[in-house]
Design an enzyme around this catalytic site. Structure first.
Site, short mmCIF file in Angstrom:
data_model
loop_
_atom_site.label_atom_id
_atom_site.label_comp_id
_atom_site.label_asym_id
_atom_site.label_seq_id
_atom_site.Cartn_x
_atom_site.Cartn_y
_atom_site.Cartn_z
N ALA A 1 0.86 -1.30 -0.03
CA ALA A 1 0.02 0.06 0.06
C ALA A 1 0.70 1.24 0.06
O ALA A 1 0.86 2.34 -0.94
CB ALA A 1 -0.81 -0.10 1.26
N ILE A 2 1.72 1.38 0.88
CA ILE A 2 2.60 2.59 0.90
C ILE A 2 3.60 2.59 -0.11
O ILE A 2 3.64 3.83 -0.89
CB ILE A 2 3.31 2.75 2.30
CG1 ILE A 2 2.58 2.74 3.57
CG2 ILE A 2 4.37 3.56 2.42
CD1 ILE A 2 1.58 3.73 3.59
N GLY A 3 4.33 1.55 -0.43
CA GLY A 3 5.16 1.44 -1.76
C GLY A 3 4.41 1.87 -2.96
O GLY A 3 4.93 2.68 -3.87
N LYS B 1 5.50 9.73 15.05
CA LYS B 1 4.40 9.01 14.47
C LYS B 1 4.43 7.66 15.15
O LYS B 1 3.32 7.14 15.17
CB LYS B 1 5.22 8.64 13.12
CG LYS B 1 4.67 7.61 12.21
CD LYS B 1 3.28 7.82 11.80
CE LYS B 1 2.68 6.75 10.97
NZ LYS B 1 3.31 6.17 9.76
N ASN C 1 1.11 5.07 16.37
CA ASN C 1 1.16 3.55 15.98
C ASN C 1 1.31 2.53 17.02
O ASN C 1 0.85 1.52 16.73
CB ASN C 1 2.27 3.52 15.01
CG ASN C 1 1.88 4.12 13.57
OD1 ASN C 1 0.63 4.17 13.27
ND2 ASN C 1 2.75 3.98 12.56
#
Length: 332
Positions: free
Chosen positions: A10-12, A214, A218
């Site tokens: 997803a992030i890549g 961040k 998380n």
């Protein structure tokens, strides 16, 4: 700028699409079903609420399972999960030239953190992140650009990403300056490309502090979501889950402050900020539901390991970590 994205999840996928739109020469290192999907249908990234992506929305980017075919890059975007990096080192090597910078896009405490940190625990190799030290040897902090990604996204199927609108990306060289791999200038150029490609990217002068900002959310939202199935909005609104989230975040803050990190907001405002994302399912919940191992090492165990080294207790975090790892072991 020649950029290879390794880890087209997803992030890549979001980073690859944005860098391509911004004008970078982007290639993808992928295998199996992901490579098959990239070859057949291209990379698809759509926003939540949109319908199925049409042919025009698919990006046809060069993709290969042979890193030697792609060759040395100006920047390697490393978008693998933290626990996947050591096994991937042989595939990473052909992508690295003498001046290749590595954009680290992992959640949690990265392998390079204490090789860039100047102070207590400097040079420490965290057993929960890089147990053999092989990652730090192969990818020294001097060539690393830290990436902190506030992006909510889900991999619908291989090479098909559905993402929430908005978000931001914070970049910064692990060690300031251009002495190795031109990290400072490449950081600035990556931010320009990402902004030109439709993302909101900024350069931080203190990427080590940004790591904790961040991680702070998380470290609690991910495991609580994974254990309960709750979305970020539901965790923020549920009194019991909010109390647990607050306890884990307070312990994490105490560890970070022991290292000299200053937080710019209080715990409850950070919880409310995450809650406003709404019906997003955390990446750890997505991993467990898909049968993938959760990234507890860099995201949770690393904080406990640092706390133990500094004499800062983390009982709520330790218990939550044990529960997530047990769920992963004993899931049906």
């Amino acid at each position: 700028m020649k950029v290879c994205v390794f880890g087209v999840g997803a992030i890549g996928g979001i980073l690859a699409a944005a860098l391509h739109r911004g004008g970078a020469e982007v290639s993808l290192l992928a295998r199996g079903r992901t490579l098959q999907s990239l070859t057949a249908r291209g990379l698809r990234v759509v926003e939540s609420g949109e319908g199925e992506p049409g042919e025009a929305a698919a990006l046809q980017l060069p993709a290969s399972d042979d890193p030697a075919h792609l060759g040395a890059q100006d920047v390697l975007v490393l978008a693998l999960k933290a626990q996947q990096i050591e096994a991937a080192l042989p595939a990473i090597a052909p992508l690295l030239g003498p001046t290749t910078a590595v954009l680290s896009a992992q959640n949690g405490i990265p392998w390079w953190y204490f090789h860039a940190h100047r102070g207590e625990l400097t040079g420490t190799c965290l057993k929960s992140v890089d147990p053999s030290g092989r990652i730090a040897d192969a990818l020294p902090a001097q060539r690393v650009i830290g990436g902190i990604l506030y992006l909510a996204a889900e991999l619908v199927e291989p090479a098909y990403v559905r993402r929430a609108p908005g978000g931001r990306i914070v970049l910064g060289p692990a060690i300031p300056g251009d002495a190795h791999a031109g990290c400072a200038s490449k950081t600035q150029r990556l931010a320009e490309l990402l902004n030109a490609g439709g993302e909101t990217a900024e350069v931080s002068s203190d990427i080590l502090a940004a790591v904790w900002q961040k991680l702070w959310g998380n470290v609690a939202f991910n495991p609580v979501s994974a254990l309960t199935g709750a979305t970020l909005g539901e965790i923020a609104e549920d009194p019991g889950l909010r109390r647990l989230t607050r306890k884990v975040m307070q312990e994490t803050q105490a560890v970070a402050e022991r290292l000299g990190v200053a937080f710019t907001q209080d715990v409850d405002s950070r919880i409310d900020q995450a809650g406003r994302i709404g019906a997003h399912r955390s990446s750890m919940l997505q991993d467990l539901e898909a049968g993938r191992p959760p990234e507890t090492g860099a995201l949770m165990a690393a904080v406990s390991e640092i706390g133990a080294a500094l004499g800062v207790p983390t009982p709520f975090l330790d218990a939550t970590t044990a529960l997530v790892e047990a769920r992963a072991r004993y899931r049906a």
